[in-house]
Motif scaffolding. Structure first.
Motif, mmCIF file in Angstrom:
data_model
loop_
_atom_site.group_PDB
_atom_site.id
_atom_site.type_symbol
_atom_site.label_atom_id
_atom_site.label_comp_id
_atom_site.label_asym_id
_atom_site.label_seq_id
_atom_site.Cartn_x
_atom_site.Cartn_y
_atom_site.Cartn_z
ATOM 1 N N HIS A 181 0.810 -1.213 0.000
ATOM 2 C CA HIS A 181 0.000 0.000 0.000
ATOM 3 C C HIS A 181 0.844 1.264 0.000
ATOM 4 O O HIS A 181 1.972 1.274 0.496
ATOM 5 C CB HIS A 181 -0.918 0.019 1.219
ATOM 6 C CG HIS A 181 -1.952 -1.049 1.163
ATOM 7 N ND1 HIS A 181 -2.612 -1.500 2.274
ATOM 8 C CD2 HIS A 181 -2.461 -1.762 0.128
ATOM 9 C CE1 HIS A 181 -3.473 -2.438 1.932
ATOM 10 N NE2 HIS A 181 -3.381 -2.629 0.634
ATOM 11 N N VAL A 182 0.278 2.324 -0.535
ATOM 12 C CA VAL A 182 0.872 3.650 -0.484
ATOM 13 C C VAL A 182 0.078 4.426 0.551
ATOM 14 O O VAL A 182 -1.110 4.659 0.376
ATOM 15 C CB VAL A 182 0.797 4.367 -1.849
ATOM 16 C CG1 VAL A 182 1.412 5.755 -1.749
ATOM 17 C CG2 VAL A 182 1.475 3.553 -2.926
ATOM 18 N N CYS A 224 -8.723 -1.801 9.932
ATOM 19 C CA CYS A 224 -9.073 -1.434 8.556
ATOM 20 C C CYS A 224 -8.207 -2.205 7.567
ATOM 21 O O CYS A 224 -8.600 -2.410 6.431
ATOM 22 C CB CYS A 224 -8.958 0.071 8.338
ATOM 23 S SG CYS A 224 -7.291 0.686 8.008
ATOM 24 N N GLY A 225 -7.006 -2.617 7.982
ATOM 25 C CA GLY A 225 -6.124 -3.422 7.142
ATOM 26 C C GLY A 225 -5.165 -2.644 6.286
ATOM 27 O O GLY A 225 -4.315 -3.234 5.617
ATOM 28 N N TYR A 226 -5.256 -1.327 6.294
ATOM 29 C CA TYR A 226 -4.401 -0.561 5.402
ATOM 30 C C TYR A 226 -2.919 -0.698 5.744
ATOM 31 O O TYR A 226 -2.089 -0.858 4.865
ATOM 32 C CB TYR A 226 -4.803 0.922 5.377
ATOM 33 C CG TYR A 226 -4.357 1.565 4.106
ATOM 34 C CD1 TYR A 226 -5.090 1.417 2.941
ATOM 35 C CD2 TYR A 226 -3.151 2.251 4.047
ATOM 36 C CE1 TYR A 226 -4.657 1.969 1.748
ATOM 37 C CE2 TYR A 226 -2.711 2.810 2.863
ATOM 38 C CZ TYR A 226 -3.467 2.659 1.720
ATOM 39 O OH TYR A 226 -3.020 3.182 0.540
ATOM 40 N N ILE A 228 2.983 2.917 11.086
ATOM 41 C CA ILE A 228 1.894 3.594 11.791
ATOM 42 C C ILE A 228 0.575 2.877 11.535
ATOM 43 O O ILE A 228 0.214 2.583 10.398
ATOM 44 C CB ILE A 228 1.778 5.057 11.333
ATOM 45 C CG1 ILE A 228 3.053 5.812 11.707
ATOM 46 C CG2 ILE A 228 0.552 5.727 11.947
ATOM 47 C CD1 ILE A 228 3.133 7.205 11.140
ATOM 48 N N CYS A 229 -0.145 2.610 12.620
ATOM 49 C CA CYS A 229 -1.504 2.089 12.548
ATOM 50 C C CYS A 229 -2.413 3.122 13.201
ATOM 51 O O CYS A 229 -2.159 3.536 14.333
ATOM 52 C CB CYS A 229 -1.626 0.753 13.286
ATOM 53 S SG CYS A 229 -3.329 0.158 13.315
ATOM 54 N N ARG A 230 -3.445 3.510 12.508
ATOM 55 C CA ARG A 230 -4.344 4.523 13.048
ATOM 56 C C ARG A 230 -5.579 3.925 13.693
ATOM 57 O O ARG A 230 -6.421 4.638 14.195
ATOM 58 C CB ARG A 230 -4.741 5.475 11.933
ATOM 59 C CG ARG A 230 -3.522 6.217 11.421
ATOM 60 C CD ARG A 230 -3.851 7.262 10.414
ATOM 61 N NE ARG A 230 -2.611 7.958 10.094
ATOM 62 C CZ ARG A 230 -2.318 8.424 8.919
ATOM 63 N NH1 ARG A 230 -3.159 8.288 7.933
ATOM 64 N NH2 ARG A 230 -1.183 9.038 8.716
#
Length: 162
Positions: free
Chosen positions: A37-38, A100-102, A134-136
């Protein structure tokens, strides 16, 4: 236009790229490997982590041409040949290390590197190693639990093999 060649997930690939094409763009747009992912495009979030010659790198921070001739592994490449999840991927699923998995592909790739370097990391070592990711959503608690579970499973697999 310059030509780039590399091995991605065990498969030789090549393509024409502009000199400014980032590795993440080549993977996602050129090879259609969209698991990487970007997130931020500034090497801050870690969503784009892949392995290049065995080292974790943020693929938004390297030009595709810099990876010419390299061995690249993406999130798609760490699953089993039969499509089964890797130990780390399965641990993230089992221990709800995603929301969210991003960020998950980058977290999994980073965790995979950590466990190769340090097969039995402490919670503090895991948290320190993840500093570039980073995980939000999750607050990291379940991510850490997933990595600890993967370490335990990989450790028991090593003992069983001996």
């Amino acid at each position: 236009m310059p030509q780039v060649s590399m091995t991605v997930n065990g498969r030789k690939v090549s393509g024409e790229v502009e000199g400014r094409t980032l590795l993440v763009e080549f993977l996602r747009e050129g090879l259609r490997l969209t698991g990487t992912h970007v997130g931020c495009d500034t090497a801050q979030c870690g969503a784009c982590v892949v392995h290049v010659n065995g080292n974790s790198i943020k693929s938004c921070n390297i030009f595709a041409l810099e990876a010419d001739g390299a061995e690249v592994t993406t999130i798609e490449g760490i699953a089993g040949k039969d499509g089964s999840l890797s130990v780390v991927q399965a641990a993230f699923q089992t221990h709800h290390g995603l929301q969210c998995g991003y960020c998950t592909p980058g977290m999994v790739m980073t965790a995979t590197s950590l466990l190769k370097e340090n097969p039995a990391p402490s919670e503090a070592e895991i948290r320190e190693y993840l500093e570039g990711n980073i995980c939000r959503c999750t607050g990291y608690h379940n991510i850490v639990k997933a990595i600890q579970a993967a370490a335990a499973e990989l450790g028991s697999n090593r003992v069983a093999a001996e």
